[in-house]
Design an enzyme around this catalytic site. Structure first.
Site, PDB file in Angstrom:
ATOM      1  CB  SER A 127      40.763  77.814  44.968  1.00 41.30           C
ATOM      2  OG  SER A 127      41.920  77.261  45.521  1.00 41.30           O
ATOM      3  CE1 TYR A 152      43.625  79.179  39.715  1.00 42.42           C
ATOM      4  CE2 TYR A 152      44.830  78.864  41.769  1.00 42.42           C
ATOM      5  CZ  TYR A 152      43.754  78.571  40.961  1.00 42.42           C
ATOM      6  OH  TYR A 152      42.800  77.695  41.394  1.00 42.42           O
ATOM      7  CE  LYS A 156      39.985  79.700  40.729  1.00 45.36           C
ATOM      8  NZ  LYS A 156      38.901  79.456  39.779  1.00 45.36           N
TER       9      LYS A 156
END
Ligand code: UDP
Length: 342
Positions: A127, A152, A156
């Site tokens: 992302s 979160y 990634k």
């Protein structure tokens, strides 16, 4: 011979669109999902769109190492696209261990199985969150990553590193591609698959469509005092079908041995920024509906402005976003109406 791609998290929003594009490009696909954040709606939609009733669906949790090994034994898999992960930023702040455990363990299980199998290709869905608030926009793949703001986001960044280290240590046996998505929005033009958020949507477009249809009273626009032309945040909204096609280009590149390095990174965006307010206005105009909105305080942790320089994906992979924002927002609205039975 036909190649087989395993899509983990293949029943979700992006996974289902990728499954459609892979099948339409001639791949065999094995879909695996634990249905923790989706139901069977999109998988059924994929079968309708492709006319394929025989797509294998394995209900499994990628945190279960034995189950991951089993699926690698049961199917002649040539590549995996790994989506299976939790994705709610706010929830990850509340439940960091849940996020680290799920997102890291599931990916490590995939990599372990890939390593054991050898001569294997792994595509990881990363992302733009890894860039944080960039010092300069647009961002290229060389733009330095910033420390993640949420657990979160950190998963990634960590998964990117785990893949890169694994590829390096495998001396060519495991190859990897990291696709850094910007803001995926929209739905398949058939309106048979799309985003299905549980509860109150965190993301902008599902909140817009739910407000327009009357499920939500009012959209909050988080901040209109940012240092941007109209004061609202700037993003690179990428159509989910365009995004899905990027996966087909990436998988084909891997399977045809066209990679220039054993682990490659590509930004997947349009290259064109659009503000939150511009997006709301475009949605109203193209669909002829009103979106009730109000200006609300800034949302903590939001980036002011980020968009992609997609030159590398355009030139190296031959992929380019083609769908207009009008087509994308019309598809998002058609999907919301489909869900409402209208
Ligand atoms: N946004 C908003 N209202 C909402 C949801 C999002 O104003 O209900 C804004 C958000 O502040 C950001 C942009 O829309 O500027 C995109 O947010 P989203 O959560 O969709 O994706 P992000 O860029 O945070 O990954």
């Amino acid at each position: 011979m036909k190649k087989t791609v395993l899509v983990s998290g293949g029943a979700g929003f992006i996974g289902s669109h990728v499954t459609v594009e892979l099948i339409e490009a001639g791949y065999d696909v094995v879909v695996a999902d634990n249905f923790s954040n989706c139901d069977h709606t999109c998988f059924e939609g994929v079968k309708k769109i492709t006319g394929r009733e025989d797509i294998p669906l394995v209900e499994m949790d990628f945190c279960d190492a034995a189950a991951v090994k089993k699926i690698f034994r049961d199917y002649p898999i040539d590549a995996v696209i790994h989506f299976a992960a939790y994705k709610a930023v706010g929830e990850s702040v509340e439940k960091p261990l849940m996020y680290y455990k799920n997102n890291l363990l599931s990916f490590m299980n995939v990599l372990e199985a890939a390593q054991e199998k050898g001569n294997f290709n792994v595509l990881f869905s990363s992302s733009a969150t890894v860039y944080g608030e960039p010092d300069k926009v647009p961002v290229t793949e060389k733009t330095p990553r910033k420390p993640a703001i949420s657990p979160y986001g950190n998963t990634k960044t960590m998964c990117e590193d785990i893949l890169q280290d694994t590829v390096k240590a495998s001396h060519g046996s495991v190859k990897g591609i990291l696709l850094r998505y910007f803001n995926p929005i929209g739905a398949h033009p058939s309106a048979l698959i799309g985003e299905l958020p549980r509860g109150v949507p965190n993301n902008l477009v599902p909140f817009i469509t739910q407000t327009a249809i009357g499920k939500r009273e009012c959209l909050s626009i988080f901040g209109d005092d940012y240092p941007t032309p109209d004061g609202t945040g700037l993003r690179d909204f990428i159509d989910v079908v365009d995004l899905a096609k990027a996966h087909v280009f990436a998988v084909t590149r891997m399977l045809e041995g066209k990679m220039k390095k054993d682990c490659e990174i590509f930004n997947i965006g349009t290259g064109t920024p659009l503000s939150v307010m511009e997006l709301v206005k475009a949605f109203e105009k193209v669909n002829g509906v009103k979106v009730n909105y109000r200006i609300a305080p800034r949302r903590p942790g939001d980036i002011i402005a980020i968009w992609a320089d997609p030159t590398l994906a355009n030139e190296e992979m031959g992929w380019k976003a083609t769908r207009s924002i009008e087509e994308t927002l019309a598809a998002a609205w058609a999907w919301e109406k489909h869900l409402a039975g209208k």
